[in-house]
Design a protein around this motif. Structure first.
Motif, short mmCIF file in Angstrom:
data_model
loop_
_atom_site.label_atom_id
_atom_site.label_comp_id
_atom_site.label_asym_id
_atom_site.label_seq_id
_atom_site.Cartn_x
_atom_site.Cartn_y
_atom_site.Cartn_z
N HIS A 6 0.83 -1.20 0.00
CA HIS A 6 0.00 0.00 0.00
C HIS A 6 0.86 1.26 0.00
CE1 HIS A 6 -2.53 3.07 2.25
NE2 HIS A 6 -3.12 2.95 1.07
N GLN A 7 1.72 1.40 1.02
CA GLN A 7 2.58 2.58 1.08
C GLN A 7 4.00 2.27 1.57
OE1 GLN A 7 0.67 5.82 3.18
NE2 GLN A 7 -0.45 6.39 1.35
N GLY A 8 4.37 1.00 1.57
CA GLY A 8 5.73 0.63 1.89
C GLY A 8 6.07 0.55 3.37
N CYS A 9 5.07 0.53 4.23
CA CYS A 9 5.34 0.37 5.67
C CYS A 9 5.84 -1.05 5.94
CB CYS A 9 4.07 0.62 6.48
SG CYS A 9 3.41 2.29 6.32
N MET A 10 6.57 -1.22 7.01
CA MET A 10 7.11 -2.53 7.38
C MET A 10 6.01 -3.34 8.07
SD MET A 10 10.15 -4.19 7.52
CE MET A 10 11.49 -3.09 7.86
N VAL A 11 5.72 -4.52 7.51
CA VAL A 11 4.72 -5.39 8.12
C VAL A 11 5.38 -6.23 9.21
CG1 VAL A 11 3.28 -5.48 6.05
CG2 VAL A 11 5.03 -7.21 6.39
N ARG A 12 4.59 -6.72 10.13
CA ARG A 12 5.11 -7.58 11.21
C ARG A 12 4.32 -8.89 11.21
NH1 ARG A 12 1.92 -3.86 13.95
NH2 ARG A 12 0.26 -4.83 15.15
N TRP A 13 4.99 -9.96 11.62
CA TRP A 13 4.37 -11.28 11.67
C TRP A 13 3.67 -11.47 13.00
CZ3 TRP A 13 2.38 -15.05 9.15
CH2 TRP A 13 2.26 -16.33 9.69
N GLU A 14 2.41 -11.83 12.95
CA GLU A 14 1.64 -12.18 14.15
C GLU A 14 1.35 -13.67 14.07
OE1 GLU A 14 -1.77 -9.69 14.79
OE2 GLU A 14 -0.55 -7.86 14.92
N GLY A 15 2.19 -14.44 14.77
CA GLY A 15 2.12 -15.90 14.70
C GLY A 15 0.79 -16.48 15.15
N LYS A 16 0.18 -15.91 16.18
CA LYS A 16 -1.09 -16.45 16.68
C LYS A 16 -2.19 -16.31 15.64
CE LYS A 16 -0.18 -15.84 21.56
NZ LYS A 16 -0.55 -15.19 22.81
N ARG A 17 -2.21 -15.19 14.93
CA ARG A 17 -3.22 -14.96 13.89
C ARG A 17 -2.79 -15.50 12.53
NH1 ARG A 17 -4.45 -8.81 13.72
NH2 ARG A 17 -5.92 -9.52 12.14
N LYS A 18 -1.50 -15.86 12.42
CA LYS A 18 -0.91 -16.33 11.16
C LYS A 18 -1.10 -15.30 10.05
CE LYS A 18 -1.19 -21.12 12.37
NZ LYS A 18 -1.61 -22.46 12.06
N LEU A 19 -0.81 -14.03 10.42
CA LEU A 19 -0.96 -12.92 9.48
C LEU A 19 0.24 -11.99 9.54
CD1 LEU A 19 -4.66 -11.77 10.07
CD2 LEU A 19 -3.78 -13.11 8.14
N LEU A 20 0.54 -11.39 8.41
CA LEU A 20 1.49 -10.29 8.34
C LEU A 20 0.65 -9.03 8.38
CD1 LEU A 20 3.54 -11.95 5.55
CD2 LEU A 20 4.56 -11.17 7.69
N VAL A 21 0.89 -8.19 9.37
CA VAL A 21 0.03 -7.03 9.61
C VAL A 21 0.81 -5.74 9.38
CG1 VAL A 21 -1.40 -5.86 11.34
CG2 VAL A 21 -1.32 -8.35 11.27
N CYS A 22 0.17 -4.81 8.67
CA CYS A 22 0.75 -3.50 8.45
C CYS A 22 0.19 -2.55 9.50
CB CYS A 22 0.42 -2.98 7.06
SG CYS A 22 1.08 -1.33 6.75
N PRO A 23 1.06 -1.94 10.32
CA PRO A 23 0.58 -1.06 11.38
C PRO A 23 0.10 0.30 10.88
CG PRO A 23 2.97 -1.07 11.35
CD PRO A 23 2.52 -2.07 10.33
N CYS A 24 0.39 0.63 9.64
CA CYS A 24 0.06 1.98 9.14
C CYS A 24 -1.42 2.16 8.82
CB CYS A 24 0.89 2.30 7.90
SG CYS A 24 2.66 2.33 8.21
N HIS A 25 -1.99 1.22 8.08
CA HIS A 25 -3.38 1.40 7.63
C HIS A 25 -4.19 0.12 7.76
CE1 HIS A 25 -1.07 4.53 5.41
NE2 HIS A 25 -1.99 5.26 5.99
N ALA A 26 -3.87 -0.70 8.77
CA ALA A 26 -4.63 -1.91 9.09
C ALA A 26 -4.69 -2.92 7.95
CB ALA A 26 -6.04 -1.55 9.57
N GLY A 27 -3.67 -2.97 7.12
CA GLY A 27 -3.61 -3.99 6.09
C GLY A 27 -3.13 -5.30 6.68
N ALA A 28 -3.57 -6.40 6.10
CA ALA A 28 -3.14 -7.72 6.57
C ALA A 28 -2.97 -8.66 5.38
CB ALA A 28 -4.14 -8.29 7.56
N PHE A 29 -1.98 -9.55 5.50
CA PHE A 29 -1.66 -10.50 4.45
C PHE A 29 -1.52 -11.88 5.08
CE2 PHE A 29 0.16 -6.39 3.54
CZ PHE A 29 -0.12 -6.16 2.20
N ASP A 30 -1.88 -12.93 4.32
CA ASP A 30 -1.66 -14.28 4.83
C ASP A 30 -0.19 -14.66 4.67
OD1 ASP A 30 -1.28 -15.06 2.15
OD2 ASP A 30 -3.23 -16.05 1.99
N ALA A 31 0.17 -15.87 5.08
CA ALA A 31 1.57 -16.29 5.06
C ALA A 31 2.14 -16.39 3.65
CB ALA A 31 1.73 -17.63 5.78
N SER A 32 1.27 -16.45 2.65
CA SER A 32 1.72 -16.49 1.26
C SER A 32 1.83 -15.09 0.65
CB SER A 32 0.78 -17.34 0.41
OG SER A 32 0.85 -18.69 0.83
#
Length: 158
Positions: free
Chosen positions: A97-123
């Motif tokens: 979206h805007q190049g923010c650093m995503v973080r891995w949330e192992g419990k949710r199994k998601l990569l989450v972007c803290p900037c605009h609430a974006g989320a990606f699966d492990a793929s």
């Protein structure tokens, strides 16, 4: 006779000035081409010389338990290496979206972007939020218990 010498001196001066001008134009042109070549070499990838084709060693497989992720640099770019339990995954750590650093949330199994609430699966596929494009994927493999991320990026989406 003095007029001929004077005319000859003026003519010689003009020739020297013209040669100096041509030399100066050639020098500036060569300098400009050299600078342009340097800029292009910096900006364009050196295809065919292994750029993004090298495997980067990121650690031992035993140090990355199932469900965990590890942030590493591959070709100078941040990449998440994830052990999903169904294999290793490697995706860019930069949100599309805007190049923010995503973080891995192992419990949710998601990569989450803290900037605009974006989320990606492990793929790297978009799950929620503002991003419209998946994260860039990389080839990840374990060879003799050692994790490698291949520099050759895999295609996004799926």
């Amino acid at each position: 006779m003095k007029e001929q010498e004077s005319a000859s001196a003026v003519s010689g001066f003009r020739v020297r000035r013209r040669l100096l001008g041509l030399w100066l134009v050639g020098f500036v042109g060569a300098l400009a081409l050299g600078l342009l070549g340097g800029v292009l070499a910096f900006l364009l990838p050196p295809e065919g010389r292994g750029w993004r084709r090298q495997k980067t060693r990121v650690g031992d497989l035993a140090s990355l338990p199932e469900g965990n992720g590890k942030l590493v640099l591959v070709d100078g770019l941040p990449v998440w290496v994830l052990n999903t339990g169904q294999g290793l995954r490697a995706v860019s750590a930069l949100c599309t979206h805007q190049g923010c650093m995503v973080r891995w949330e192992g419990k949710r199994k998601l990569l989450v972007c803290p900037c605009h609430a974006g989320a990606f699966d492990a793929s790297g596929n978009v799950v929620e939020g503002l991003p419209t494009e998946p994260l860039q994927r990389y080839v990840a493999s374990a060879i003799d218990g050692v994790i490698f991320v291949g520099g050759e990026a895999a295609s996004g989406g799926s």
